[in-house]
Enzyme design. Structure first.
Site, PDB file in Angstrom:
ATOM      1  CE  LYS A 178     -10.659  -5.064  -1.392  1.00 42.27           C
ATOM      2  NZ  LYS A 178      -9.888  -4.821  -0.149  1.00 42.27           N
TER       3      LYS A 178
ATOM      4  CD  GLU B 291      -7.747  -8.044  -0.825  1.00 35.52           C
ATOM      5  OE1 GLU B 291      -6.820  -7.543  -1.490  1.00 35.52           O
ATOM      6  OE2 GLU B 291      -8.576  -7.359  -0.191  1.00 35.52           O
ATOM      7  CG  ASN B 292      -7.470 -13.677   2.520  1.00 36.85           C
ATOM      8  OD1 ASN B 292      -6.585 -13.167   1.844  1.00 36.85           O
ATOM      9  ND2 ASN B 292      -7.387 -13.738   3.835  1.00 36.85           N
TER      10      ASN B 292
ATOM     11  CG  HIS C  58      -8.452   4.025   1.545  1.00 26.69           C
ATOM     12  ND1 HIS C  58      -7.736   3.500   0.489  1.00 26.69           N
ATOM     13  CD2 HIS C  58      -8.260   3.156   2.579  1.00 26.69           C
ATOM     14  CE1 HIS C  58      -7.149   2.375   0.851  1.00 26.69           C
ATOM     15  NE2 HIS C  58      -7.454   2.143   2.123  1.00 26.69           N
TER      16      HIS C  58
ATOM     17  CD  GLU D  10     -14.080  -2.781  -0.368  1.00 24.18           C
ATOM     18  OE1 GLU D  10     -13.756  -3.920   0.024  1.00 24.18           O
ATOM     19  OE2 GLU D  10     -15.091  -2.176   0.054  1.00 24.18           O
TER      20      GLU D  10
ATOM     21  CG  ASP E 101      -2.007  -1.015   1.167  1.00 27.58           C
ATOM     22  OD1 ASP E 101      -2.587  -1.190   0.088  1.00 27.58           O
ATOM     23  OD2 ASP E 101      -2.280  -1.651   2.210  1.00 27.58           O
TER      24      ASP E 101
END
Length: 660
Positions: free
Chosen positions: A506, A592-593, A305, A398, A265
């Site tokens: 995402k 993605e989990n 974000h 997202e 990130d």
């Protein structure tokens, strides 16, 4: 002179009585006097005809809605038969095609003219079925028949009349044909519904046997790369590597597991923290050099974000300080709910093209950040070390509104609230309402409840609520269009900054209230996806224009007990809709989990979702991202036997590695 015979008068044809709109016009003409003024009863006649016209228009609209709903159900049923049953149905299949496919699957012969017959008598244990008659919700195998024969004999002799794949839960089937379930149960009290105890016992037993023999062998399946996401605190708020020794140990452990790469990130709130257009990348440069030593690929996330303003978070990363200072003077740069409360998770999309950030627009700020990263790490792009860039388009990275923010008091399974009450989005709403010709529609719903409401408690989201009214459809379309416009604008600039680099977006998994008619939680998040409309297709059309890869969160089995779930949640149904909608549009899909822990069964379910072995088109994930709340070296992991999971994703034969 002889008199000429007089011609006989011909009978005059009876004039046809006008009908429909012609009758309405004739009545209107008859009601006007020769002087052009309406007769005495003209006013009442005109009012009556106008009322009748409005009723006809309303009935046409209701008919259209019923037809769209029917087509949506049919489309999902056909898609399920194609995917989970491998039925070779044509693109524009009708019920005759479905019946023919089911009959052939059961061993019958169906001629092109519809003649249907069978060469050999049915097996002994199915003679009680008589002629081929399968109703939705019936199972050819009962619990009694299972008790009277061995498992192996049952599996060998059973004639598969209707195939039900293990990955399609009874709850998912319920969400497709929920409108027909109750009436069929009343009309045919002797039938066994698909979610009955007997059917579940039979299906579970067959699934368990099948799982033991085959589910653990992924030899020959597609290779799915696995990336591991580094923990959030690896870079501190001063853009320095927090603990170089821990990072090196973590990367060494990942390398021993044959991980394909790592996810990093890149936080806007850290890099451009203090002053606009003053970017500090030193900590990331050091981190990337460590990763380069282990020869692993890097996927970076442009994280625009906020992170960590929850009770459970131990790290806080806010938006840049200079943005927060601007927000003190102009709070409308943040998303706002109906009560006027602001959330600083993400900048409002209303300022995407408003010069309110020290002379720059919202999208210009995003573009300058992305361009700075691309310039700073040009050598890593040239080497191919950075393989992809994920663009954060909303809260948690997202593409959604911050409709269910825990900071605002939201708790699962609340429906959330619409986030469109800052002055900039309100201006856009007023403009859209004026263009539609209904200026009084320039408002948000006043009966949509609050963050923790249930759909049936509101007038907007309840069954036959205002979400499906003329105003409701207008507002939801505008609300979702604002989301798509934001994605379209930012992705256009991302492709300009990262040309020839894979772009990732995402998509959120808003699965609660999925089995209700309104899909309330999805509506407040920006996805106009009620039962009579597909809200993901328009979004994916926008993403397709930019050739992005869609990343979607995969749920294992930690969300269970669907029948008793008060939230009417269906993560499997949502996953099926999202993944197939993206694949059908030619988009690449990744997974993605969640941060929740999984058991072995949930782990296998994720693998099966990543590369479904019964998909005739052999579609599969482009890659999978494994994330967890703490570093791997601390020993607390979400997936048991992570090396086993990676081997499955890499298509190796791991049957000898199973732990009893």
């Amino acid at each position: 002179m002889e008199s000429q015979p007089q011609p006989q008068p011909q009978p005059q044809p009876q004039p046809r009585r006008p009908r429909g709109f012609a009758a309405t016009a004739a009545a209107a003409a008859a009601s006007v006097s020769p002087t052009g003024a309406p007769s005495g009863s003209a006013g009442a006649s005109t009012a009556s005809s106008g009322k009748g016209k409005r009723e006809r228009e309303k009935e046409k609209e209701r008919t259209k809605l019923r037809e769209r709903h029917r087509r949506a159900i049919t489309s999902r049923m056909l898609a399920g038969l194609r995917q989970y049953g491998n039925f070779p149905l044509p693109a524009r299949a009708d019920m005759n095609d479905v019946l023919a496919a089911l009959a052939r699957e059961a061993g019958w012969t169906v001629e092109p003219d519809g003649t249907t017959y069978r060469h050999s008598p049915p097996p002994q244990h199915q003679q009680h079925l008589g002629a081929f008659s399968v109703r939705s919700g019936e199972s050819p195998l009962s619990a009694t028949s299972l008790k009277n024969c061995s498992v192996k004999a049952t599996l060998d002799c059973q004639q598969p009349v209707v195939r039900i794949d293990g990955s399609l839960s009874p709850a998912s089937l319920d969400s497709v044909v929920i409108a027909e379930r109750d009436t069929r149960s009343e009309k045919y009290p002797s039938t066994s519904p698909i979610n009955s105890v007997e059917c579940l016992e039979a299906d579970q037993l067959i699934q368990d046997v099948h799982s033991t023999e085959h589910d653990n062998d992924f030899t020959g399946t597609q290779y799915v790369p696995v990336y591991v996401k580094l923990s959030t605190g690896v870079i501190n708020n001063f853009c320095q590597l927090a603990d170089p020794d821990d990072v090196r140990q973590e990367l060494s452990h990942m390398n021993s597991l044959n991980v394909d790469g790592v996810i990093v990130d890149c936080w806007w709130g850290i890099v451009e923290c203090w002053n606009p257009q003053k970017y500090v990348w030193s900590g990331y440069r050091e981190l990337f050099n460590y990763i380069r030593e282990f020869k692993m690929k890097i996927q970076v996330v442009m994280a625009f974000h906020e992170y960590g303003r929850t009770d459970s978070a131990d790290v806080l990363i806010s938006l840049p300080n200079w943005i927060l200072e601007i927000g003190k003077e102009n709070q409308d740069i943040f998303f706002t709910d109906r009560e006027g409360r602001r959330t600083t998770e993400f900048l409002s999309w209303g300022i995407d093209k408003e010069r309110v950030l020290n002379g720059r627009t919202g999208v210009e700020v995003y573009f300058d950040f992305m361009r700075s990263f691309r310039t700073e790490f040009d050598d890593l792009f040239a080497e191919g070390l950075i393989s992809a860039v994920e663009i954060g388009l909303g809260p948690s990275g997202e593409l959604r509104y911050p409709s269910f923010s825990e900071r605002m008091g939201w708790r699962y399974p609340g429906i959330g609230e619409f986030q469109c009450y800052d002055k900039y989005l309100q201006q856009h709403l007023r403009k859209a309402a004026k263009l539609r010709g209904h200026s009084f529609w320039a408002r948000g719903p006043d009966n949509a409840g609050h963050y923790n409401s249930r759909p049936h408690e509101t007038g907007f989201f309840c069954e036959r609520g205002d979400y499906d009214s003329y105003y409701g459809r207008f507002f939801l379309h505008w609300y979702a269009q604002a989301l798509m416009d934001h994605a379209d604008t930012v992705l256009s600039l991302a492709n300009l900054a990262f040309e020839e680099t894979k772009i990732i977006v995402k998509i959120p998994a808003v699965y609660w209230w999925y089995k209700t008619s309104s899909h309330a939680a999805e509506l407040t998040a920006g996805y106009n996806n009620p039962t009579n409309q597909d809200g993901y297709s328009p979004v994916f059309e926008v993403l397709k224009k930019h050739s992005v890869t869609v990343k979607f969160v995969c749920y294992g089995l930690q969300i269970c007990s669907y029948e008793n779930d008060e939230a009417f949640a269906d993560p499997e149904g949502l996953s099926w809709q999202v993944l197939n909608s993206a694949w059908d549009r030619g988009l690449k899909v990744a997974g993605e989990n969640t941060l929740s822990c999984y058991d072995r069964e949930g782990c296998l379910r994720i693998i099966e979702t990543a590369k479904p072995r019964n998909d005739p088109d052999r579609r599969h994930f482009s890659f999978f991202v494994y994330q967890q709340p703490s570093p791997l070296v601390q020993g607390v992991i979400c997936l048991p036997d992570l090396d086993y999971f990676i081997k499955c994703m890499h298509a190796g034969d791991i049957t000898g590695d199973l732990v009893p």
